[in-house]
Design a protein around this motif. Sequence first.
Motif, PDB file in Angstrom:
ATOM      1  N   ASN A   1       0.824  -1.219   0.000  1.00  0.00           N
ATOM      2  CA  ASN A   1       0.000   0.000   0.000  1.00  0.00           C
ATOM      3  C   ASN A   1       0.853   1.263   0.000  1.00  0.00           C
ATOM      4  O   ASN A   1       0.573   2.222  -0.721  1.00  0.00           O
ATOM      5  CB  ASN A   1      -0.939  -0.003   1.215  1.00  0.00           C
ATOM      6  CG  ASN A   1      -2.209  -0.779   0.916  1.00  0.00           C
ATOM      7  OD1 ASN A   1      -2.629  -0.873  -0.249  1.00  0.00           O
ATOM      8  ND2 ASN A   1      -2.834  -1.338   1.937  1.00  0.00           N
TER       9      ASN A   1
ATOM     10  N   PHE B   1       2.769   1.633  -3.523  1.00  0.00           N
ATOM     11  CA  PHE B   1       1.944   2.022  -4.667  1.00  0.00           C
ATOM     12  C   PHE B   1       0.948   3.137  -4.332  1.00  0.00           C
ATOM     13  O   PHE B   1       0.125   3.503  -5.173  1.00  0.00           O
ATOM     14  CB  PHE B   1       1.199   0.788  -5.217  1.00  0.00           C
ATOM     15  CG  PHE B   1       2.141  -0.239  -5.816  1.00  0.00           C
ATOM     16  CD1 PHE B   1       2.739  -0.025  -7.057  1.00  0.00           C
ATOM     17  CD2 PHE B   1       2.447  -1.403  -5.135  1.00  0.00           C
ATOM     18  CE1 PHE B   1       3.614  -0.957  -7.606  1.00  0.00           C
ATOM     19  CE2 PHE B   1       3.316  -2.342  -5.671  1.00  0.00           C
ATOM     20  CZ  PHE B   1       3.911  -2.115  -6.903  1.00  0.00           C
ATOM     21  N   GLY B   2       0.996   3.659  -3.090  1.00  0.00           N
ATOM     22  CA  GLY B   2       0.088   4.734  -2.695  1.00  0.00           C
ATOM     23  C   GLY B   2      -1.363   4.292  -2.711  1.00  0.00           C
ATOM     24  O   GLY B   2      -2.255   5.022  -3.168  1.00  0.00           O
ATOM     25  N   LYS B   3      -1.635   3.103  -2.239  1.00  0.00           N
ATOM     26  CA  LYS B   3      -2.990   2.533  -2.276  1.00  0.00           C
ATOM     27  C   LYS B   3      -3.531   2.289  -0.879  1.00  0.00           C
ATOM     28  O   LYS B   3      -2.809   2.429   0.125  1.00  0.00           O
ATOM     29  CB  LYS B   3      -2.965   1.186  -3.024  1.00  0.00           C
ATOM     30  CG  LYS B   3      -2.440   1.262  -4.442  1.00  0.00           C
ATOM     31  CD  LYS B   3      -3.433   1.943  -5.362  1.00  0.00           C
ATOM     32  CE  LYS B   3      -2.933   1.898  -6.799  1.00  0.00           C
ATOM     33  NZ  LYS B   3      -3.753   2.690  -7.715  1.00  0.00           N
ATOM     34  N   THR B   4      -4.804   1.882  -0.822  1.00  0.00           N
ATOM     35  CA  THR B   4      -5.415   1.483   0.456  1.00  0.00           C
ATOM     36  C   THR B   4      -6.060   0.107   0.279  1.00  0.00           C
ATOM     37  O   THR B   4      -7.177  -0.143   0.729  1.00  0.00           O
ATOM     38  CB  THR B   4      -6.477   2.508   0.913  1.00  0.00           C
ATOM     39  OG1 THR B   4      -7.430   2.662  -0.159  1.00  0.00           O
ATOM     40  CG2 THR B   4      -5.869   3.853   1.262  1.00  0.00           C
ATOM     41  N   PHE B   5      -5.350  -0.766  -0.403  1.00  0.00           N
ATOM     42  CA  PHE B   5      -5.897  -2.101  -0.704  1.00  0.00           C
ATOM     43  C   PHE B   5      -6.242  -2.890   0.546  1.00  0.00           C
ATOM     44  O   PHE B   5      -5.513  -2.865   1.541  1.00  0.00           O
ATOM     45  CB  PHE B   5      -4.851  -2.932  -1.462  1.00  0.00           C
ATOM     46  CG  PHE B   5      -4.599  -2.502  -2.872  1.00  0.00           C
ATOM     47  CD1 PHE B   5      -5.650  -2.213  -3.736  1.00  0.00           C
ATOM     48  CD2 PHE B   5      -3.286  -2.436  -3.347  1.00  0.00           C
ATOM     49  CE1 PHE B   5      -5.388  -1.856  -5.058  1.00  0.00           C
ATOM     50  CE2 PHE B   5      -3.024  -2.082  -4.661  1.00  0.00           C
ATOM     51  CZ  PHE B   5      -4.077  -1.786  -5.522  1.00  0.00           C
TER      52      PHE B   5
ATOM     53  N   GLU C   1      -7.702  -7.409  -2.535  1.00  0.00           N
ATOM     54  CA  GLU C   1      -7.415  -6.439  -3.611  1.00  0.00           C
ATOM     55  C   GLU C   1      -5.902  -6.393  -3.895  1.00  0.00           C
ATOM     56  O   GLU C   1      -5.479  -6.325  -5.058  1.00  0.00           O
ATOM     57  CB  GLU C   1      -7.890  -5.040  -3.203  1.00  0.00           C
ATOM     58  CG  GLU C   1      -9.396  -4.926  -3.094  1.00  0.00           C
ATOM     59  CD  GLU C   1      -9.833  -3.640  -2.372  1.00  0.00           C
ATOM     60  OE1 GLU C   1     -10.977  -3.223  -2.606  1.00  0.00           O
ATOM     61  OE2 GLU C   1      -9.045  -3.087  -1.574  1.00  0.00           O
ATOM     62  N   ALA C   2      -5.134  -6.433  -2.819  1.00  0.00           N
ATOM     63  CA  ALA C   2      -3.671  -6.404  -2.990  1.00  0.00           C
ATOM     64  C   ALA C   2      -3.204  -7.664  -3.712  1.00  0.00           C
ATOM     65  O   ALA C   2      -2.352  -7.599  -4.604  1.00  0.00           O
ATOM     66  CB  ALA C   2      -2.982  -6.279  -1.630  1.00  0.00           C
TER      67      ALA C   2
ATOM     68  N   PHE D   1      -3.987  -7.269  -7.305  1.00  0.00           N
ATOM     69  CA  PHE D   1      -3.097  -6.280  -7.913  1.00  0.00           C
ATOM     70  C   PHE D   1      -1.704  -6.870  -8.174  1.00  0.00           C
ATOM     71  O   PHE D   1      -1.154  -6.752  -9.271  1.00  0.00           O
ATOM     72  CB  PHE D   1      -3.002  -5.062  -6.982  1.00  0.00           C
ATOM     73  CG  PHE D   1      -2.062  -3.999  -7.465  1.00  0.00           C
ATOM     74  CD1 PHE D   1      -2.455  -3.120  -8.467  1.00  0.00           C
ATOM     75  CD2 PHE D   1      -0.780  -3.867  -6.919  1.00  0.00           C
ATOM     76  CE1 PHE D   1      -1.586  -2.125  -8.920  1.00  0.00           C
ATOM     77  CE2 PHE D   1       0.087  -2.889  -7.363  1.00  0.00           C
ATOM     78  CZ  PHE D   1      -0.320  -2.008  -8.368  1.00  0.00           C
TER      79      PHE D   1
END
Length: 381
Positions: free
Chosen positions: A102, A105-109, A113-114, A117
Motif C-alpha cells: 500500500n 503504490f500509494g494505495k489502500t488495498f 485487492e492487494a 493487484f
Amino acid sequence: MKILIVGAGFSGAVVARELAQKGHKVSVIDSRAHIGGNCYTKRDADTNVMIHTYGPHIFHTNDDEVWDYVNSYTTFMPFENRVKTTSKGQVFSLPINLHTINQFFGKTFRPAEAADFIGEIADKTITDPQNFEEQAMSMVGRDIYEAFFEGYTRKQWGLDPKMLPASILKRLPMRFNYDDNYFMDKYQGMPKDGYTPMFDAIFDHENIDVRISTAFTEEMRDGYDHVFWSGTIDGYFGFESGRLAYRTLDFEAFRADGDFQGCAVMNYGEQDVPYTRITEHKHFSPWESHDKTVCYKEFSRAMEPDDIPYYPVRLVDDKEMLADYIARAEATTGVTFIGRLGTYRYLNMDVTIREALDAARAFLAATDAGEKPPVFSTHPM
Ligand code: UDP
C-alpha cells in the motif's frame, strides 16, 4: 573413545555435548580466540550493549526438540524480528506485506485487492522460476523487485541476480496482511545474555575440554579415534582442488547517543548505498535500557584467503569443485564433516543444531554397530 572436534560453533558444541554425555572424551579446538563461532556475542566495553560481533543472529525454529535444547542451556527472551528497508527515499516494512504494498503504490488495498493487484503486475510468463530474478519477478513484479531485492542482492552476493538460485528468495515470505514478523516459525527469541553463555553451558561437562586460539594440525589427529570437522571442507583438504567461493562481511561500527534508527535491522535496498544493512545492537535486547547505542554498517564482499567465511555462494563452478571435495571426503575415514562450512550450505542456527544432534546420534549408532560413521552431518549436494 577420544574425539577431536574442530570448531567451537553450534555444530561442534552440540556434537561435543552429545558425545560427552555418552562417556566419550572430547577435545574441542578453535583457531579463533573465542567460542561460539559466528554466533559469538560480547558486551561493548563503552556502552555495555550486547554486540552480535559477526552480524545479526535471531533464533527461530519450528523444531520442538531444538527449541527445548537451546532453552535447556540458557534463558531466552521473547524477540520478534521486524526488519525495515530504506529505498527510494522512504522507509518500508519487510517482509513484503500489505503495508509495504500500500505504501509503495500509494494505495489502500484490502488483502484480496492487494493479492489481485500483485497478481496483475507479477510476471505471469514465468511459470517455473530458474533463478533469483525470475523468482522475484514472478512473485512481486519488476517495481518491487527493483526497489527491494535487486540492489540488495547485488550488494550481498556480488552477482547478477539472474545467476543466483531462486531458493535464496524463497527464504522471504510475502504477505497480504499487516504481519511484519520477519520469521514465521513457531518459536522465536533471543538469549537473555547473548549467545556466548549458552556455548559456555553446552561445553560445561567433565568430558569436554575446549582450547581456543588453537589451529588444527595433522599431528593432532594421532591421539584421537575420530575427528568432527566443522571448518571449511576445502580447507580440510588444503584447498588442493581450489577454493570454494564464500561471501565475507565487513562491519563498520559507530556509536551515538540515544536511538539511531529505532529498530534492530534496517536494510538498504538500493545499490548506490554501499552497505546492505545497519544493525543497531541494543534493539536485539529490548528488555535492557541503554542511553548510548552501537551500530554496525554491514558490507559484503568476496572472501579472500584470510577472511572469515559467512555465506557459501554455491554457483555452478563451486558445485563442480564441491563434488570433487565430496568424493575425497567419502574416500577418507575417521572424519565427519559437519555444519555450514563442513557441508558448504546456507544454514540457519536451528538447522545447524538439528543436524548436529542427528550427526552425533548417527555416529554413536554406527560405532555401536561396528560400522563406518557418516562422512557428513547432511550430504552437501
Ligand atoms: N534480500 C533482498 N532484500 C532485502 C532482504 C533480503 O533482496 O531487503 C534477499 C537477499 O538476496 C538475501 C536473501 O534475500 O541474501 C535472504 O535474505 P535474509 O534476510 O534471509 O538474509 P540473511 O539475514 O540470512 O543474510
